[in-house]
Enzyme design. Sequence first.
Site, PDB file in Angstrom:
ATOM      1  N   CYS A 138       0.801  -1.218   0.000  1.00 14.14           N
ATOM      2  CA  CYS A 138       0.000   0.000   0.000  1.00 14.14           C
ATOM      3  C   CYS A 138       0.839   1.276   0.000  1.00 14.14           C
ATOM      4  O   CYS A 138       0.301   2.365  -0.200  1.00 14.14           O
ATOM      5  CB  CYS A 138      -0.945   0.005   1.202  1.00 14.14           C
ATOM      6  SG  CYS A 138      -2.130  -1.370   1.188  1.00 14.14           S
ATOM      7  N   HIS A 156      -3.147   7.012   3.028  1.00 18.26           N
ATOM      8  CA  HIS A 156      -3.581   5.755   2.422  1.00 18.26           C
ATOM      9  C   HIS A 156      -4.993   5.462   2.905  1.00 18.26           C
ATOM     10  O   HIS A 156      -5.262   5.475   4.111  1.00 18.26           O
ATOM     11  CB  HIS A 156      -2.624   4.630   2.823  1.00 18.26           C
ATOM     12  CG  HIS A 156      -3.168   3.260   2.547  1.00 18.26           C
ATOM     13  ND1 HIS A 156      -3.685   2.897   1.314  1.00 18.26           N
ATOM     14  CD2 HIS A 156      -3.278   2.162   3.346  1.00 18.26           C
ATOM     15  CE1 HIS A 156      -4.085   1.645   1.363  1.00 18.26           C
ATOM     16  NE2 HIS A 156      -3.857   1.182   2.580  1.00 18.26           N
ATOM     17  N   ASN A 159     -10.400   0.022  -0.043  1.00 18.82           N
ATOM     18  CA  ASN A 159      -8.933   0.028  -0.048  1.00 18.82           C
ATOM     19  C   ASN A 159      -8.451  -0.528  -1.389  1.00 18.82           C
ATOM     20  O   ASN A 159      -8.583  -1.720  -1.662  1.00 18.82           O
ATOM     21  CB  ASN A 159      -8.423  -0.824   1.122  1.00 18.82           C
ATOM     22  CG  ASN A 159      -6.908  -0.830   1.230  1.00 18.82           C
ATOM     23  OD1 ASN A 159      -6.191  -0.445   0.311  1.00 18.82           O
ATOM     24  ND2 ASN A 159      -6.406  -1.290   2.365  1.00 18.82           N
TER      25      ASN A 159
END
Length: 334
Positions: free
Chosen positions: A116, A257, A287
């Site tokens: 990520c 994020h 996500n």
Amino acid sequence: MEKINAIITGVGGYVPDYVLNNEELSRMVETNDEWIMARVGIKERRILTEEGLGTSYLARKAAKQLIQKTGVDPDTIDAVIVATTTPDYKFPSTASIVLGKLGLKNAFAFDFSAACCGFLYSLDVAASMIQTGRYKKIIVIGADKMSSMIDYSDRQTCVLFGDGAGAVLVEGTTEENIGVQNTFFRTDGKGLPFLHMKAGGSVCPPSRFTVDHHLHYLYQEGRTVFRFAVTSMSNDIVEMMKRNNLTTDDLQWIVPHEANLRIIEAVAKRAEFPLEKVVINVQKYGNTSAATIPLALWDHEENLRKGDKIIFTAFGAGFVHGASYYKWAYDGNK
């Protein structure tokens, strides 16, 4: 020789048309909208459902939009970097496929794997390349088809993830006081047991056993990951502010994020940063791993003004984490 600063000069994005909302998820696994919203704050996520299409498709669509928006001559692109955890193939690189589909004739391409944090790390690599003066224009893409590694019978993980891609054009300028200002990146190497895919790599190659035992899906120990993510990203924001003598009043935006809403809220609270200055779009995309930060920029671009002081921060498997201080280079509403 004048100092060259690396700046983002445009943002492109792409998410698939298919929307997987909480109501539909509740028909696939034992969950409901109230449970999902209370725990992760995600209302829907986009899923690439067409057969034969992978991460390179998402990345290409985002990059193509970026090229059209900026009007950049494709023949002047020097490099393409794709940050992804879900490459089309073990080899060749997804970036090489994207480059070929875009018809770029004078560029080289490579993938970057940092979960990520992939986009944030790749942006720093591109900035360093630009600052040498040897490269003029680099496309950096964060793209992931997370649905390709999600077990839709596991309600702990299937509610979290979606598919998408975001792309930025990175160029050089001699104008002072804009662009990438500073970065702080770290890897602690302790995250393997808590967030990984058990099979498919060289330690445990694919076999009938690994397929039969569902070892090709994302595995996550949610509470541990939550704790490390909140601590790491909030600490990294504070560290970046300290290194650059910044206060919360100095900053216009934090772009985190987009892991889940509870993590974002906890990071903002722990860093003592007002939530209204945090860019959040996780509720509609979920996500998307390496794609979350560029997709957030894509969604929020019209609100950005030249000179805006921004901190990006991310956390991912490994554990990898970090933050970047950036001064925006153009008015996003023009």
